[in-house]
Scaffold this motif. Structure first.
Motif, PDB file in Angstrom:
ATOM      1  N   VAL A   1       0.832  -1.209   0.000  1.00 48.77           N
ATOM      2  CA  VAL A   1       0.000   0.000   0.000  1.00 48.77           C
ATOM      3  C   VAL A   1       0.862   1.253   0.000  1.00 48.77           C
ATOM      4  CG1 VAL A   1      -1.645   1.340   1.366  1.00 48.77           C
ATOM      5  CG2 VAL A   1      -2.012  -1.106   1.037  1.00 48.77           C
ATOM      6  N   SER A   2       1.860   1.310   0.865  1.00 48.09           N
ATOM      7  CA  SER A   2       2.673   2.531   0.943  1.00 48.09           C
ATOM      8  C   SER A   2       3.516   2.740  -0.318  1.00 48.09           C
ATOM      9  CB  SER A   2       3.565   2.505   2.180  1.00 48.09           C
ATOM     10  OG  SER A   2       4.501   1.453   2.108  1.00 48.09           O
TER      11      SER A   2
ATOM     12  N   LYS B   1       0.948   3.527  -3.565  1.00 48.27           N
ATOM     13  CA  LYS B   1       0.042   4.674  -3.433  1.00 48.27           C
ATOM     14  C   LYS B   1       0.584   5.931  -4.115  1.00 48.27           C
ATOM     15  CE  LYS B   1      -2.271   7.434   0.055  1.00 48.27           C
ATOM     16  NZ  LYS B   1      -2.534   7.580   1.490  1.00 48.27           N
TER      17      LYS B   1
ATOM     18  N   ASP C   1      -5.328   3.995  -8.111  1.00 48.57           N
ATOM     19  CA  ASP C   1      -4.166   3.373  -7.470  1.00 48.57           C
ATOM     20  C   ASP C   1      -4.335   1.866  -7.334  1.00 48.57           C
ATOM     21  OD1 ASP C   1      -2.563   5.578  -7.239  1.00 48.57           O
ATOM     22  OD2 ASP C   1      -2.935   5.893  -5.106  1.00 48.57           O
TER      23      ASP C   1
END
Length: 132
Positions: free
Chosen positions: A84-85, A88, A94
């Motif tokens: 996710v990080s 993103k 995304d």
């Protein structure tokens, strides 16, 4: 064990792979995918492509990349947070990530099952497989 299934933008694949390798992930399956979500496709008027009514063509499906990784329960959250990080951008499109329980895993070559099928083993080479 869990299957982490992530659908991300293709431009983020290399960064996600590098981040997961640093985390200790040794393998994943990556396939091309197409889909749409909130963006409902993409108008192509900027390319000068118009339909018979003079409206911009729309691509109904946007290109994505699908990543599949089976991981132990202990590192699932860390893998999810890393994907996710890294993937993103903060913009629509995304992607999505799903965590799905896996009831059984088998390493086909050795017959090892479950956690043992996910553990690190010595890297095999092409010549190793030909010796058998």
């Amino acid at each position: 064990m869990n299957l982490v299934l992530a659908i991300i933008q293709p431009a983020k694949l290399d960064a996600v792979k590098e981040a997961l390798v640093k985390l200790g992930i040794q393998g994943m399956t990556v396939t091309g995918a197409k889909g749409f979500g909130r963006q409902k496709g993409r108008p192509l008027a900027f390319l000068g492509l118009l339909d018979m009514e003079g409206k911009p063509f729309t691509i109904d499906f946007v290109p994505k990349v699908r990543i599949e990784i089976v991981v132990n329960d202990e590192i699932t959250d860390q893998v999810v947070d890393t994907i996710v990080s890294t993937a993103k951008t903060g913009t629509i499109g995304d992607g999505k990530l799903f965590v799905i329980p896996v009831s059984r895993a088998v390493r086909i070559r050795t017959g090892e099952e479950n956690e043992a099928a996910l553990t690190i083993e010595e890297p095999a080479t092409i010549s190793d497989s030909r010796k058998k």
